[in-house]
Write a protein that holds these residues in place. Sequence first.
Motif, PDB file in Angstrom:
ATOM      1  N   PHE A  61       0.804  -1.219   0.000  1.00  0.00           N
ATOM      2  CA  PHE A  61       0.000   0.000   0.000  1.00  0.00           C
ATOM      3  C   PHE A  61       0.842   1.277   0.000  1.00  0.00           C
ATOM      4  CE2 PHE A  61      -3.156  -3.093   1.453  1.00  0.00           C
ATOM      5  CZ  PHE A  61      -4.199  -2.782   0.603  1.00  0.00           C
ATOM      6  N   MET A  62       2.151   1.131   0.187  1.00  0.00           N
ATOM      7  CA  MET A  62       3.026   2.284   0.015  1.00  0.00           C
ATOM      8  C   MET A  62       3.379   2.490  -1.454  1.00  0.00           C
ATOM      9  SD  MET A  62       3.399   3.773   2.924  1.00  0.00           S
ATOM     10  CE  MET A  62       1.675   3.301   3.144  1.00  0.00           C
ATOM     11  N   GLN A  63       3.246   1.442  -2.257  1.00  0.00           N
ATOM     12  CA  GLN A  63       3.484   1.547  -3.692  1.00  0.00           C
ATOM     13  C   GLN A  63       2.201   1.987  -4.387  1.00  0.00           C
ATOM     14  OE1 GLN A  63       4.751  -2.371  -4.814  1.00  0.00           O
ATOM     15  NE2 GLN A  63       6.810  -2.125  -3.955  1.00  0.00           N
ATOM     16  N   HIS A  64       2.341   2.622  -5.543  1.00  0.00           N
ATOM     17  CA  HIS A  64       1.191   3.019  -6.335  1.00  0.00           C
ATOM     18  C   HIS A  64       1.023   2.054  -7.505  1.00  0.00           C
ATOM     19  CE1 HIS A  64       1.003   7.501  -4.912  1.00  0.00           C
ATOM     20  NE2 HIS A  64       1.179   6.647  -3.929  1.00  0.00           N
ATOM     21  N   GLY A  65      -0.235   1.756  -7.821  1.00  0.00           N
ATOM     22  CA  GLY A  65      -0.513   0.911  -8.965  1.00  0.00           C
ATOM     23  C   GLY A  65      -0.497   1.711 -10.255  1.00  0.00           C
ATOM     24  N   ALA A  66      -0.902   1.079 -11.351  1.00  0.00           N
ATOM     25  CA  ALA A  66      -0.878   1.728 -12.657  1.00  0.00           C
ATOM     26  C   ALA A  66      -1.822   2.932 -12.707  1.00  0.00           C
ATOM     27  CB  ALA A  66      -1.261   0.713 -13.734  1.00  0.00           C
ATOM     28  N   ASP A  67      -2.903   2.882 -11.907  1.00  0.00           N
ATOM     29  CA  ASP A  67      -3.877   3.980 -11.928  1.00  0.00           C
ATOM     30  C   ASP A  67      -3.773   4.873 -10.687  1.00  0.00           C
ATOM     31  OD1 ASP A  67      -4.727   2.045 -10.203  1.00  0.00           O
ATOM     32  OD2 ASP A  67      -6.848   2.110 -10.818  1.00  0.00           O
ATOM     33  N   GLY A  68      -2.637   4.802  -9.985  1.00  0.00           N
ATOM     34  CA  GLY A  68      -2.436   5.693  -8.849  1.00  0.00           C
ATOM     35  C   GLY A  68      -2.402   4.963  -7.521  1.00  0.00           C
ATOM     36  N   PRO A  69      -2.592   5.689  -6.415  1.00  0.00           N
ATOM     37  CA  PRO A  69      -2.528   5.083  -5.081  1.00  0.00           C
ATOM     38  C   PRO A  69      -3.563   3.969  -4.914  1.00  0.00           C
ATOM     39  CG  PRO A  69      -2.579   7.484  -4.939  1.00  0.00           C
ATOM     40  CD  PRO A  69      -2.892   7.128  -6.364  1.00  0.00           C
ATOM     41  N   ARG A  70      -3.202   2.946  -4.174  1.00  0.00           N
ATOM     42  CA  ARG A  70      -4.141   1.841  -3.939  1.00  0.00           C
ATOM     43  C   ARG A  70      -5.155   2.187  -2.853  1.00  0.00           C
ATOM     44  NH1 ARG A  70       0.960  -1.550  -5.009  1.00  0.00           N
ATOM     45  NH2 ARG A  70       0.487  -2.458  -7.054  1.00  0.00           N
ATOM     46  N   LEU A  71      -4.780   3.075  -1.952  1.00  0.00           N
ATOM     47  CA  LEU A  71      -5.725   3.627  -0.990  1.00  0.00           C
ATOM     48  C   LEU A  71      -6.138   5.011  -1.462  1.00  0.00           C
ATOM     49  CD1 LEU A  71      -4.053   2.674   2.426  1.00  0.00           C
ATOM     50  CD2 LEU A  71      -6.051   1.602   1.372  1.00  0.00           C
ATOM     51  N   HIS A  72      -7.377   5.368  -1.239  1.00  0.00           N
ATOM     52  CA  HIS A  72      -7.881   6.676  -1.639  1.00  0.00           C
ATOM     53  C   HIS A  72      -8.299   7.482  -0.419  1.00  0.00           C
ATOM     54  CE1 HIS A  72      -9.208   5.098  -5.899  1.00  0.00           C
ATOM     55  NE2 HIS A  72      -7.899   5.001  -5.677  1.00  0.00           N
ATOM     56  N   ILE A  73      -8.266   8.793  -0.548  1.00  0.00           N
ATOM     57  CA  ILE A  73      -8.724   9.681   0.521  1.00  0.00           C
ATOM     58  C   ILE A  73     -10.168   9.344   0.873  1.00  0.00           C
ATOM     59  CG2 ILE A  73      -9.345  12.083   1.035  1.00  0.00           C
ATOM     60  CD1 ILE A  73      -6.888  12.906  -0.600  1.00  0.00           C
ATOM     61  N   SER A  74     -10.430   9.224   2.168  1.00  0.00           N
ATOM     62  CA  SER A  74     -11.749   8.904   2.730  1.00  0.00           C
ATOM     63  C   SER A  74     -12.219   7.497   2.418  1.00  0.00           C
ATOM     64  CB  SER A  74     -12.803   9.934   2.316  1.00  0.00           C
ATOM     65  OG  SER A  74     -12.550  11.175   2.950  1.00  0.00           O
ATOM     66  N   ASP A  75     -11.299   6.592   2.066  1.00  0.00           N
ATOM     67  CA  ASP A  75     -11.632   5.174   2.128  1.00  0.00           C
ATOM     68  C   ASP A  75     -11.963   4.842   3.578  1.00  0.00           C
ATOM     69  OD1 ASP A  75     -11.254   4.676  -0.541  1.00  0.00           O
ATOM     70  OD2 ASP A  75      -9.377   3.558  -0.316  1.00  0.00           O
ATOM     71  N   VAL A  76     -12.826   3.855   3.762  1.00  0.00           N
ATOM     72  CA  VAL A  76     -13.250   3.453   5.114  1.00  0.00           C
ATOM     73  C   VAL A  76     -12.537   2.160   5.494  1.00  0.00           C
ATOM     74  CG1 VAL A  76     -15.194   2.738   6.562  1.00  0.00           C
ATOM     75  CG2 VAL A  76     -15.495   4.565   4.862  1.00  0.00           C
ATOM     76  N   LEU A  77     -11.861   2.184   6.615  1.00  0.00           N
ATOM     77  CA  LEU A  77     -11.176   1.002   7.127  1.00  0.00           C
ATOM     78  C   LEU A  77     -12.014   0.355   8.217  1.00  0.00           C
ATOM     79  CD1 LEU A  77      -7.478   0.499   8.033  1.00  0.00           C
ATOM     80  CD2 LEU A  77      -9.155   0.291   9.871  1.00  0.00           C
ATOM     81  N   LEU A  78     -12.190  -0.960   8.119  1.00  0.00           N
ATOM     82  CA  LEU A  78     -12.798  -1.764   9.175  1.00  0.00           C
ATOM     83  C   LEU A  78     -11.722  -2.674   9.746  1.00  0.00           C
ATOM     84  CD1 LEU A  78     -16.188  -2.872   7.549  1.00  0.00           C
ATOM     85  CD2 LEU A  78     -15.758  -0.910   9.029  1.00  0.00           C
ATOM     86  N   ARG A  79     -11.809  -2.948  11.045  1.00  0.00           N
ATOM     87  CA  ARG A  79     -10.752  -3.751  11.653  1.00  0.00           C
ATOM     88  C   ARG A  79     -11.298  -4.661  12.740  1.00  0.00           C
ATOM     89  NH1 ARG A  79      -5.835  -0.657  14.385  1.00  0.00           N
ATOM     90  NH2 ARG A  79      -7.235  -0.706  16.175  1.00  0.00           N
ATOM     91  N   ILE A  80     -10.702  -5.847  12.808  1.00  0.00           N
ATOM     92  CA  ILE A  80     -10.942  -6.777  13.909  1.00  0.00           C
ATOM     93  C   ILE A  80      -9.676  -6.824  14.743  1.00  0.00           C
ATOM     94  CG2 ILE A  80     -11.498  -9.146  14.572  1.00  0.00           C
ATOM     95  CD1 ILE A  80     -12.710  -9.521  11.784  1.00  0.00           C
ATOM     96  N   ASN A  81      -9.801  -6.645  16.041  1.00  0.00           N
ATOM     97  CA  ASN A  81      -8.664  -6.765  16.954  1.00  0.00           C
ATOM     98  C   ASN A  81      -8.795  -8.105  17.672  1.00  0.00           C
ATOM     99  OD1 ASN A  81      -6.752  -6.584  19.002  1.00  0.00           O
ATOM    100  ND2 ASN A  81      -7.052  -4.382  19.278  1.00  0.00           N
ATOM    101  N   HIS A  82      -7.884  -9.015  17.373  1.00  0.00           N
ATOM    102  CA  HIS A  82      -7.949 -10.361  17.930  1.00  0.00           C
ATOM    103  C   HIS A  82      -7.284 -10.474  19.302  1.00  0.00           C
ATOM    104  CE1 HIS A  82      -9.453 -11.989  14.116  1.00  0.00           C
ATOM    105  NE2 HIS A  82      -8.528 -11.268  13.508  1.00  0.00           N
ATOM    106  N   SER A  83      -6.686  -9.412  19.790  1.00  0.00           N
ATOM    107  CA  SER A  83      -5.982  -9.459  21.063  1.00  0.00           C
ATOM    108  C   SER A  83      -6.964  -9.613  22.224  1.00  0.00           C
ATOM    109  CB  SER A  83      -5.150  -8.185  21.270  1.00  0.00           C
ATOM    110  OG  SER A  83      -4.609  -8.151  22.570  1.00  0.00           O
ATOM    111  N   HIS A  84      -6.701 -10.575  23.088  1.00  0.00           N
ATOM    112  CA  HIS A  84      -7.561 -10.787  24.258  1.00  0.00           C
ATOM    113  C   HIS A  84      -7.363  -9.693  25.305  1.00  0.00           C
ATOM    114  CE1 HIS A  84      -8.867 -14.654  22.736  1.00  0.00           C
ATOM    115  NE2 HIS A  84      -7.605 -15.054  22.611  1.00  0.00           N
ATOM    116  N   LYS A  85      -6.303  -8.911  25.151  1.00  0.00           N
ATOM    117  CA  LYS A  85      -6.051  -7.836  26.104  1.00  0.00           C
ATOM    118  C   LYS A  85      -6.914  -6.612  25.828  1.00  0.00           C
ATOM    119  CE  LYS A  85      -1.198  -9.212  26.723  1.00  0.00           C
ATOM    120  NZ  LYS A  85       0.222  -8.766  26.606  1.00  0.00           N
ATOM    121  N   GLU A  86      -7.451  -6.508  24.604  1.00  0.00           N
ATOM    122  CA  GLU A  86      -8.240  -5.339  24.222  1.00  0.00           C
ATOM    123  C   GLU A  86      -9.703  -5.535  24.623  1.00  0.00           C
ATOM    124  OE1 GLU A  86      -7.412  -2.423  23.121  1.00  0.00           O
ATOM    125  OE2 GLU A  86      -5.272  -2.904  23.093  1.00  0.00           O
ATOM    126  N   LEU A  87      -9.974  -5.315  25.915  1.00  0.00           N
ATOM    127  CA  LEU A  87     -11.322  -5.512  26.447  1.00  0.00           C
ATOM    128  C   LEU A  87     -12.327  -4.590  25.770  1.00  0.00           C
ATOM    129  CD1 LEU A  87     -13.302  -6.748  28.493  1.00  0.00           C
ATOM    130  CD2 LEU A  87     -12.546  -5.022  30.148  1.00  0.00           C
TER     131      LEU A  87
END
Length: 390
Positions: A61-87
């Motif tokens: 994701f630090m590299q750009h593809g043929a049509d520009g950055p692979r991430l775009h401004i205001s893309d939405v990130l979803l995440r799962i935190n698998h750590s049991h410490k993160e109550l």
Amino acid sequence: MLLIVQLATERGAPRSYCIFSWSINVQKVYNIMQSESISERQRTSMTYRATLVSQDPLEYFMQHGADGPRLHISDVLLRINHSHKELFAHLIRAATNSKWSHSALVYMVNDPSKGLENTFLIEAKTKGVILSSWRNEVMPFDEFTVGIMRPKLDWYVESAHDTAQCDSCNPEDRHGIDYLQHVRSIAMDQIHGLYDHKVVWELASLYVERVARRHLSEIPQVAEAADALATFFKKWDAKGDPEAHVMRFVCSGLVQYSFFTALRFRILHDLQIPEYRENALHNLKNMQHVLYREDPDQVMSTYIQRLLAGELDLADPIPDDVRDLLKTATPADFNNSPDLEWRYIILKGHVWQIDEAPAGYIAQNKDEEGVLAMMHPEHRPDEAKRNTVV
């Protein structure tokens, strides 16, 4: 859910406001959440394929593809935190009955030609609304699973001014870029807003109220008490918040509020300019496309209709019911939204690119099948078809 409400009571809420003083089985509430319709709007079935493109999310994701950055401004990130410490992450997943526990917005994409070597996201966390590097969002790879979604803007009409500013040589200068930059600016305006835990209790009660009003008609006291608890926390929070322009959010509320408010401001501006007015009205009529959550009570559509009828003024403060609708968006809602499209899944450090596939497409192996399962709509009956996002 019981834990959240009990904590709220211990933090000073009057005992009479405890919405679970009745003997209600928690599993029953979860089952009700599970059966909630993911949207009242008509949806189009979409089939996807997943292609493994990298085993290094940082470099890819630090590299750009043929049509520009692979991430775009205001893309939405979803995440799962698998750590049991993160109550706290586990509490959010339990309270929203979702695998996803966090969401964020892409704020700035790396551009080595301008000396920008990193990508940053803006998010609401326990320390407040902050900027975070891409590395911190995806590492360690065995702890985080990440999804990248992109807003669909085929309905959005740019103003003549926006179109004139378009730079075909800039790979980031794509349709709706001025609006997307405005979205991230709205999120940045909340940078001093604390992740106030009183809001967590408020949102918990609002969510239970939402479920109770639709499914627990035989126990109306639950919805009434949830409404009272939400009102109590609003008043409590307002007394300690001298900066009225700074809202308090959990992560997905920040994302949802930013998309809505940026569009509202742009429509307000364009309505004042005669040659932009037609486009502004078009965008106003389509404002529901930036509501990335279900709206069973038709709060947003009613708001839009009253604006178009002249019964409400867009310049007036956002009505409380609309504001509550925005603030109570969850990562699960984004997962389900037909107005956000899947672009990538990062699972165990492997980057999978998501693309549309012909109807009837079947995963080619177990790994791809597992990735596609991450995209399944949540809070749906078990008979939902595999690899079909509705």
